[in-house]
Design an enzyme around this catalytic site. Structure first.
Site, short mmCIF file in Angstrom:
data_model
loop_
_atom_site.label_atom_id
_atom_site.label_comp_id
_atom_site.label_asym_id
_atom_site.label_seq_id
_atom_site.Cartn_x
_atom_site.Cartn_y
_atom_site.Cartn_z
N ASN A 165 0.80 -1.24 0.00
CA ASN A 165 0.00 0.00 0.00
C ASN A 165 0.83 1.28 0.00
O ASN A 165 0.36 2.33 -0.43
CB ASN A 165 -1.04 -0.01 1.13
CG ASN A 165 -0.44 -0.09 2.50
OD1 ASN A 165 0.72 -0.48 2.65
ND2 ASN A 165 -1.19 0.28 3.51
N GLU A 264 4.42 -3.58 12.52
CA GLU A 264 3.41 -2.55 12.32
C GLU A 264 2.25 -3.24 11.62
O GLU A 264 2.34 -3.55 10.44
CB GLU A 264 4.04 -1.41 11.49
CG GLU A 264 3.35 -0.10 11.69
CD GLU A 264 2.30 0.13 10.64
OE1 GLU A 264 1.15 -0.31 10.88
OE2 GLU A 264 2.63 0.69 9.60
N CYS A 298 -3.32 1.52 6.93
CA CYS A 298 -3.63 0.92 8.23
C CYS A 298 -4.06 1.99 9.24
O CYS A 298 -4.51 1.64 10.32
CB CYS A 298 -2.43 0.13 8.75
SG CYS A 298 -0.94 1.08 8.63
N GLU A 472 8.19 3.59 14.39
CA GLU A 472 8.95 4.04 13.22
C GLU A 472 8.92 5.56 13.19
O GLU A 472 7.89 6.17 13.45
CB GLU A 472 8.35 3.47 11.93
CG GLU A 472 8.58 1.96 11.84
CD GLU A 472 8.18 1.35 10.51
OE1 GLU A 472 8.97 0.59 9.94
OE2 GLU A 472 7.06 1.62 10.05
#
Ligand code: ADP
Length: 493
Positions: A165, A264, A298, A472
């Protein structure tokens, strides 16, 4: 757009590589080799063929990465920073070409692709700067003859696995902190979208990232890649972005060697609008949060909760704006919604929609099939949602916006937290007391207050609960790639 049109459109066709980048070498597809056809999701044209790398070549890349990493770790933070800065500059100089490659292989509108490339580049710039700041500590001692210090050292060879994505930003987001910390990376892009990762490897090479330090391994054998990096003793850490199901498998596999992990994973973001919210801003925030990347992020709003007093006005304006969204090829002007990445993704949209309709939801806009069928769906708003519908529990990952009505803050906080996920959450309110209380009560790694956009390289991105481990970006992001070592010096006079 097909492969030759894509090549013609690029200012630098050298960025379109039909190869893997393994152990410092470009491995082209030979006639008769097994290869991955990379397709444009909008037209289904084949854009390129990249080799489908077997696990044996990954093993070689891991050994080479280990050798290159020893030298890279010995470099100063400043030496690494200079290369990362050059990498950042090259990405920005080639932003348009990288955006074209991204839209071609993933389908998102070109304007969003440009933004993604710039966003990813931000991680290279940020972590280049942070490379100089991997500070340790001097700890006041517990005994007169002792001196205590803490140093931080690179974890070593890192494996990275990314989804489709954000084919460009995911590469930068994982490479940047790893390289800044002094690590090497073997990177597996998603099978659907290897071209952006390979283009970034071309630029990494031009920027002076040492040969063999980074490998980009396109493969259909995702399981084989995952097993190898979890079993191979040289690989010390795995950073993964993708579904919670696969994250769980990798965590189990990594347990054998107590592997360091950054995960993640999936989300189920609530987006809450309180009665006192700025209505226009809330509508805008919901549009950005729900429909960016065609609902395929997400951190996309998955459940929109609107308090009764503002509910009808919100639904009316929000639906009007959604009805005006242009669905089309990402290269066409004004496209807001591109194709879904796959027919499966579109099928999930249809299943969630049908389930909600069967359980009594009302269509405010959209819902009817798109004439192109297959991967194409219309952005849709539903109201009258109830907690028994699938979408209240599962991430839809599509441009389907379900609106739930609520009465009290206590009620909505309980609903918002009633999920195993804990990545992003959003709310719109003006009362300061409410803002603090709700921000504190939401069980999520990230909270957007009066905004639908939260991602930036300067802030810690990540989740709690089954949305993952680690962060991150930000000054905390380097920690995931460093081991802490405590040194106790005794016998000092
Ligand atoms: P998505 O639904 O976004 O594709 P996945 O978790 O299925 O999410 O995939 C994310 C990444 O994980 C992709 O690169 C995919 O190839 C990879 N992947 C899928 N299954 C495995 C596995 N068993 N081991 C390692 N990687 C995997």
């Amino acid at each position: 757009m097909n492969g030759s049109e894509l090549r013609e459109r690029l200012c630098d066709p050298g960025l379109l590589r039909e190869a893997a980048y393994m152990a410092g070498k470009w491995v082209e597809v030979e006639t008769g080799d097994v290869a991955i056809d990379v397709r444009n999701p909008s037209t289904d044209d084949v854009l390129a063929r990249v080799p489908d790398m077997p696990v044996e070549t990954l093993r070689t890349a891991i050994v080479t990465a280990q050798e290159a990493q020893a030298e890279w770790a010995a470099a100063t933070g400043k030496e690494r920073a200079i290369i990362l800065r050059r990498f950042f500059d090259l990405v920005m100089e080639n932003q348009e070409d990288l955006a074209i490659l991204l839209t071609a292989e993933m389908g998102k509108p070109l304007a969003e692709a440009r933004a993604e490339v710039g966003y990813g580049a931000g991680y290279l710039e940020w972590f280049g700067e942070e490379a100089k700041r991997a500070y340790g500590d001097i700890v006041p001692g517990h005994a007169r003859d002792k001196r205590l210090l803490v140093m931080r050292q690179p974890v070593g060879v890192v494996a990275a696995i990314a989804p489709w994505n954000f084919p460009s930003a995911m590469v930068a987001r994982k490479l940047a902190p790893a390289l800044a910390a002094g690590c090497a990376v073997v990177f597996k892009p998603a099978e659907e979208t290897p071209l952006s990762a390979l283009a970034l490897a071309v630029l990494a090479e031009r920027a002076g990232v040492p040969s063999g330090l980074v490998s980009i391994c396109p493969t259909r054998d995702a399981q084989g890649f995952g097993r190898e990096v979890c079993d191979n003793p040289i690989v010390k850490k795995l950073t993964f972005t993708g579904s919670t199901e696969v994250g769980r498998i990798l965590m189990e596999q990594g347990a054998k060697k107590i592997m360091k992990l950054s995960l993640e994973l999936g989300g189920n973001a609530p987006f809450i609008v309180f009665d006192d919210a700025d209505l226009e801003a809330a509508v805008q925030g919901a549009l950005e949060s729900k429909f960016r990347n065609n609902g395929q992020t997400c951190v996309c709003a998955n459940r929109i909760y609107v308090q009764s007093g503002i509910h009808d006005a919100f639904v009316e304006r929000f639906s009007r704006a959604v009805a005006a969204m242009k669905v089309g090829d990402g290269f066409e002007d004004d496209t807001v919604i591109g194709p879904m990445i796959s027919e499966n993704a579109a099928a999930k949209f249809r299943t969630h929609l049908q389930d909600a309709l069967e359980k009594g939801a009302t269509v405010e806009t959209g819902a009817e099939p798109h004439p192109r069928g297959g991967k194409w769906v219309r952005p849709t708003v539903l109201s009258g949602m109830t907690p028994d519908m699938i979408i209240s529990k599962e991430e839809v990952f599509a441009p389907l916006a379900p609106v739930f009505r609520f009465e009290t803050p206590q009620e909505v906080i309980a609903l918002a937290n009633d999920t195993v996920f804990g990545l992003a959450s959003y709310f719109f309110a003006r009362d300061l007391n409410q803002v603090w209380k709700v921000a504190e009560a939401l069980e999520y790694g990230m909270v957007g207050v009066n905004t639908g956009l939260i991602s930036t390289e300067v802030a810690p991105f990540g989740g709690v609960k089954q949305s993952g481990l680690g962060r991150e970006g930000s000054r905390y992001g380097l920690d995931d790639f460093l081991n802490m070592k405590y040194v106790c010096m005794g016998g000092l006079g």
